[in-house]
Write an enzyme that holds these catalytic residues in place. Structure first.
Site, PDB file in Angstrom:
ATOM      1  CG  HIS A 109      -2.270   0.634   1.246  1.00  0.00           C
ATOM      2  ND1 HIS A 109      -2.944   0.844   0.264  1.00  0.00           N
ATOM      3  CD2 HIS A 109      -2.450   1.957   1.707  1.00  0.00           C
ATOM      4  CE1 HIS A 109      -4.314   1.385   0.402  1.00  0.00           C
ATOM      5  NE2 HIS A 109      -3.558   1.795   1.141  1.00  0.00           N
ATOM      6  CB  THR A 145      -1.428   3.205  -2.787  1.00  0.00           C
ATOM      7  OG1 THR A 145      -0.313   1.880  -3.145  1.00  0.00           O
ATOM      8  CG2 THR A 145      -1.606   3.664  -1.680  1.00  0.00           C
ATOM      9  CD  GLU A 146      -5.382   5.230   0.752  1.00  0.00           C
ATOM     10  OE1 GLU A 146      -6.115   5.976   0.355  1.00  0.00           O
ATOM     11  OE2 GLU A 146      -4.670   5.093   1.475  1.00  0.00           O
ATOM     12  CG  MET A 147      -8.770   4.537  -5.656  1.00  0.00           C
ATOM     13  SD  MET A 147     -11.238   4.584  -6.053  1.00  0.00           S
ATOM     14  CE  MET A 147     -10.723   2.871  -5.500  1.00  0.00           C
ATOM     15  CD1 TRP A 299      -8.762   7.023  -1.433  1.00  0.00           C
ATOM     16  CD2 TRP A 299     -10.608   5.752  -1.568  1.00  0.00           C
ATOM     17  NE1 TRP A 299      -8.593   6.003  -1.052  1.00  0.00           N
ATOM     18  CE2 TRP A 299      -9.766   5.310  -0.493  1.00  0.00           C
ATOM     19  CE3 TRP A 299     -11.535   5.007  -2.308  1.00  0.00           C
ATOM     20  CZ2 TRP A 299     -10.175   3.972  -0.273  1.00  0.00           C
ATOM     21  CZ3 TRP A 299     -11.737   3.764  -1.474  1.00  0.00           C
ATOM     22  CH2 TRP A 299     -11.138   3.650  -0.875  1.00  0.00           C
TER      23      TRP A 299
END
Length: 442
Positions: A109, A145-147, A299
């Protein structure tokens, strides 16, 4: 029919213990095992296990008409293996239904898509190998990761062999356009882009149990009604959520599980709605246009940018100091160092350093085990300092360091040789003493 693409992120980092300045060079173990196990077990019992049980029940009950997608980080899977192996078994049971798709992402991530192409590709490859080993799927769709997404990242991911990518349907990117269509990458139109409907997604993940919300309480019938009121021309609604939303952020007492069960039943029995995995959406729908994202989006928070992880000087310094070690880590074959390197890259460490107290302070404090972002920064830098000492011993950076490392190696080898000779000398002395009484008797 309008497709409902339901996706969940599953991630748990390896949290660091309070690592003091005086630990540097003396203690090379960085992790808070108690916190990691306690948090993982709590979230597993409140969220992962009951939700997986519910999804499996719904898939069987709906006879394959209910479909869902996951991206599970490698570090989360490692913790499941350590602390809650039954969670992996429950995901394997879901995988065997044929109604669940596992997506690709970074193993830890992490954020190398912003910094280092080689490490980014290595992280993704490591992740996909583990997904294949555990669930028998080779991911075809990517979720960073985290869009985090940009035109450049999307084009690079296509070159890595993926046919689609998920990201945020940010207002400042889409403008008047709707996220409820399939798009393509601006640099490579062969790369398809699914954009999150953040309003409807957050209604479930953040607002569901908020009694001050104007739409409270959210019922399955009300939510299905909102979906049916969307423009009939819109083709897909991407509901992308953190898995902990079900059972953890929105506790069982809020009625979240009953809501999910009734809502899934409503969609499956609808004449205008159906569930589809990301791969199915990419196969069934035609893109309507390219979406241009010149600067990375995510996001997170109201800004939908990178400031949650790289918004202040502490975060930037920690990020730069970490990835400054990249070239030497490429030459490092030590398994323990490589494991710690992977864990150090988790984006959570930078998230803990965020000073965004005003626009999204509640969200940041909810996920932060440290009392302040400054404490998180000092703790991380202490760990990184010790890590660099260990790395210098294995893969020296400067010519002087190389000479020192060579001398240390010679000294270590001589120490081992001396200890071996001392042991042999002790053995000979002991043998000689045992022989003396026998000689006297003769």
């Amino acid at each position: 029919m309008k497709s409902i693409c339901l996706f969940f992120q599953v991630h748990q980092p390896f949290r660091h213990r309070r690592y003091r300045f005086f630990d540097i060079g003396n203690d090379h173990y960085y992790y808070d095992d108690y916190a990691n196990e306690t948090i993982l077990r709590k979230v597993a019992e409140k969220s992962y296990l009951p939700t997986n049980k519910l999804l499996l029940k719904l898939i069987k009950k709906m006879k394959g008409q209910f479909k869902v997608a996951f991206s599970i980080t490698g570090v989360a899977l490692e913790q499941f293996e350590l602390y809650a192996p039954e969670v992996i078994k429950s995901f394997q049971d879901l995988a065997q239904t044929g109604c669940v798709e596992f997506l690709s992402e970074t193993y830890s991530h992490s954020l190398p898509s912003l910094k280092n192409k080689a490490i980014f590709e290595q992280q993704v490859k490591l992740h996909d190998q583990l997904i294949f080993e555990l669930f028998g799927q080779q991911p075809q769709v990517f979720r960073n990761t985290e869009m985090i997404y940009s035109d450049e990242i999307g084009a690079r991911v296509y070159q890595m062999g993926y046919k689609g990518i998920l990201t945020e349907g940010a207002r400042h990117i889409l403008g008047w356009k709707s996220p409820n269509f399939l798009y393509v990458n601006a640099l490579n139109p062969r790369m398809k882009v699914l954009m999150r409907n953040f309003k409807l997604s957050d209604d479930i993940s953040f607002r569901f149990s908020n009694s001050n919300w104007s739409e409270y309480p959210l019922t399955a019938e009300k939510f299905t009604g909102w979906l049916n009121k969307l423009d009939p021309k819109e083709e897909v609604v991407n509901l992308f959520l953190s898995y902990e939303s079900l059972g953890e952020r929105q506790p069982r007492e809020s009625g979240i599980f009953e809501f999910m069960e009734h809502w899934v039943h409503n969609v499956v029995n609808s004449d205008t709605l159906k569930f589809a995995t990301p791969s199915h959406v990419l196969e069934e729908l035609q893109p309507i246009s390219a979406v241009s994202v010149l600067h990375p989006i995510s996001w997170a928070d109201e800004e939908r940018d990178l400031t949650a992880w790289l918004g202040n000087e502490m975060q930037k310094e920690a990020f730069e100091k970490l990835y400054k070690l990249s070239s030497r880590m490429e030459r490092c074959s030590d398994s323990e160092l490589n494991k710690d390197w992977n864990y150090l890259q988790a984006s959570d460490h930078f998230y803990y350093m965020s000073t965004k107290f005003f626009s999204d302070g509640e969200v940041h404090s909810y996920f932060n085990p440290f009392d302040s972002p400054y404490e998180a920064f000092i703790n991380f830098m202490n760990v990184l300092s010790d890590f660099k000492i260990r790395l210098n011993a294995m893969v020296p950076h400067e010519e002087e360091d190389q000479e020192l490392a060579a001398l240390h190696k010679i000294i270590d080898e001589k120490d081992k040789k001396i200890k071996k000779m001392e042991a042999e000398l002790q053995r000979l002395r002991k043998s000689k003493l045992q022989q003396k009484p026998a000689a006297k008797r003769r």
